[in-house]
Design an enzyme around this catalytic site. Structure first.
Site, PDB file in Angstrom:
ATOM      1  N   SER A 387       0.536  40.255  26.211  1.00  0.00           N
ATOM      2  CA  SER A 387       1.711  40.992  25.748  1.00  0.00           C
ATOM      3  C   SER A 387       2.852  40.886  26.752  1.00  0.00           C
ATOM      4  CB  SER A 387       1.369  42.466  25.495  1.00  0.00           C
ATOM      5  OG  SER A 387       2.503  43.163  25.022  1.00  0.00           O
ATOM      6  N   ASP A 388       2.650  41.410  27.959  1.00  0.00           N
ATOM      7  CA  ASP A 388       3.733  41.430  28.950  1.00  0.00           C
ATOM      8  C   ASP A 388       4.245  40.036  29.282  1.00  0.00           C
ATOM      9  OD1 ASP A 388       3.604  44.183  29.152  1.00  0.00           O
ATOM     10  OD2 ASP A 388       2.170  44.146  30.797  1.00  0.00           O
ATOM     11  N   VAL A 389       3.349  39.058  29.377  1.00  0.00           N
ATOM     12  CA  VAL A 389       3.750  37.720  29.831  1.00  0.00           C
ATOM     13  C   VAL A 389       4.568  36.971  28.789  1.00  0.00           C
ATOM     14  CG1 VAL A 389       1.782  37.532  31.383  1.00  0.00           C
ATOM     15  CG2 VAL A 389       1.580  36.678  29.038  1.00  0.00           C
TER      16      VAL A 389
END
Length: 459
Positions: A387-389
């Site tokens: 998600s974050d990446v």
């Protein structure tokens, strides 16, 4: 044992540590390099015991080593692959604590020289900072405490006061060692400083903190070696410290961060909630997951596929299903590549290790800079627990833990298949606007293994 013989053997062992590390930088020789380093460490223990036989009773050494061996074996048996990041962080802390104990014991030795007192005090301070910093990092990684950055009122002022107190303890040690009271105060200041330092690091910055703490554990060990005149400990500690610092610099560059900004908590605004820009409105509700197969994009016709693994893949232990999907796609005539973000997972190299465990060819793994421009030209992207990446908010959501961090350009791909457990924010706690995309998005929510089985069955 003569001091000359000890120096010669220490130099040989240190050289072989460097040889092992060099071998680990190449895929084909990495396993052998790791075994070389393990063998060298075993020999270093034997050499240390041999040298210490004139100073301690053999049964004391054997008893202490036996306790450590039992703890290590039990720990190795119980720790799962998914728990490796917090385990590494905790091991860094234990190394720092050991150095702190060596420094403390040397400080209470009335016969110590000025040099031994100063280096012992430094080992105590750096080791204590490493211990509490690593402990907090491990608790954050294990989600035992809130993983987001925390900054308290007067945080910077208190940190500065504690750091000055630590330096004052080192200066006092130069005169005539430290009394028990001043030693306890100095150690307490260092422990509290490590806690304050680690608390304001979180989110996407945590892998950098892990690398830095790894470096500090080596530095503490090297300085402890100076205090007790152990050249082997100095050499090996120096290697650990320098390699950890190099990795820290690499991680900072990969994340477009400055190390001091991370240490001072300047990578995210913590005093008030982040204000969103007008051009970055609230993400719309995500579409209903898992549309009917005949309406959804199918991988059958895809000839250029990129797979983006993340921590969810590790959590689900889905790396073997990912390998199976890769094999199916290649059998169908597709070219498959893996896009590896430098901070994917919870520590540097986390995804690489998991994919290697599943026998994914290392040649299929591409770093961010090498593959980022290819997302817009591929046929499809399969996201597995990330998600974050790949969060586009990193480009525009100022005041969030991931703002300014380079991301994988998954949102530029024509078709995206997301195999995540749910649509909740990732580790950094930032909503992902990609999930509200209207076209070219397929959501397969739930356990990653089940979602990948769905894709495999369709092929």
């Amino acid at each position: 044992m003569s001091i000359t013989l000890f120096f010669v053997l220490s130099a040989i062992l240190s050289a072989f540590v460097l040889v092992g590390l060099s071998m680990q930088s190449k895929v084909k020789s990495a396993v052998a390099g790791n075994l070389v380093c393990v063998a060298v460490m075993a020999l270093a223990i034997v050499l240390t015991v041999w040298k210490a036989l004139t100073e301690f009773h053999l049964w004391v050494l054997i008893g202490a080593m036996a306790i450590g061996l039992v703890i290590g074996l039990v720990w190795a048996k119980k720790v799962k692959m998914i728990e490796m990041p917090q385990t590494v962080a905790l091991l860094n802390g234990i190394g720092g604590l050991a150095s702190a104990f060596v420094g403390a014991i040397e400080l209470v030795n009335a016969d110590s020289t000025v040099f031994a007192n100063v280096t012992a005090a430094l080992a105590l301070v750096i080791g204590a900072i490493t211990f509490t910093g690593s402990l907090i990092a491990a608790l954050k990684l294990a989600r035992k405490i809130d993983s987001r950055p925390k900054k308290f009122k007067g945080h910077s002022f208190l940190s500065a006061v504690l750091l000055i107190a630590c330096l004052a303890g080192v200066v006092l040690a130069a005169f005539d060692g430290l009394s028990i009271i001043s030693l306890v105060l100095c150690a307490s200041a260092a422990l509290l400083f490590g806690w304050l330092f680690a608390m304001r690091v979180g989110g996407a910055d945590m892998p950098v903190a892990i690398s830095l703490l790894n470096s500090l554990s080596g530095v503490a060990g090297a300085i402890a070696g100076m205090a007790i005149s152990n050249v082997l400990l100095v050499a090996v500690g120096g290697i650990v410290g320098s390699s950890g610092l190099l990795l820290t610099q690499i991680m900072c560059r990969a994340m477009n961060r400055h190390l001091m900004d991370i240490l001072l908590g300047k990578t995210v605004k913590l005093d008030k909630p982040a204000e969103k820009k007008e051009e970055a409105p609230e993400p719309e509700p995500a579409p209903e997951p898992e549309p009917e197969p005949e309406e959804a994009f199918s991988l059958k016709n895809a000839k250029n596929v990129i797979i983006v693994p993340g921590y969810g893949m590790a959590l689900s232990q889905a790396q073997h299903r990912v390998k199976a999907l890769c094999d199916k796609l290649e059998a169908n005539g597709a070219t498959v590549r893996f896009a590896i973000h430098p901070v994917a997972g919870r520590m540097p190299g986390h995804m690489n290790v998991l994919l290697a465990e599943a026998d994914v060819d290392y040649e299929h793994l591409y770093e961010l800079d090498a593959i980022n421009d290819d997302f817009k030209n591929c046929d499809a992207v399969v996201v597995v627990g990330a998600s974050d990446v790949m969060n586009p908010a990193a480009r525009e959501a100022e005041g969030t833990p991931i703002y300014g961090m380079p991301i994988l350009n998954v949102d530029e791909a024509p078709e995206v298949i997301v195999c995540n457990f749910d649509l909740k924010p990732g580790y950094a706690g930032v909503e992902n606007p990609l999930y509200s995309r209207k076209h070219g998005l397929r959501l397969l929510l739930g356990d990653a293994k089940d979602s990948l089985d769905t894709l495999i069955s369709e092929l």
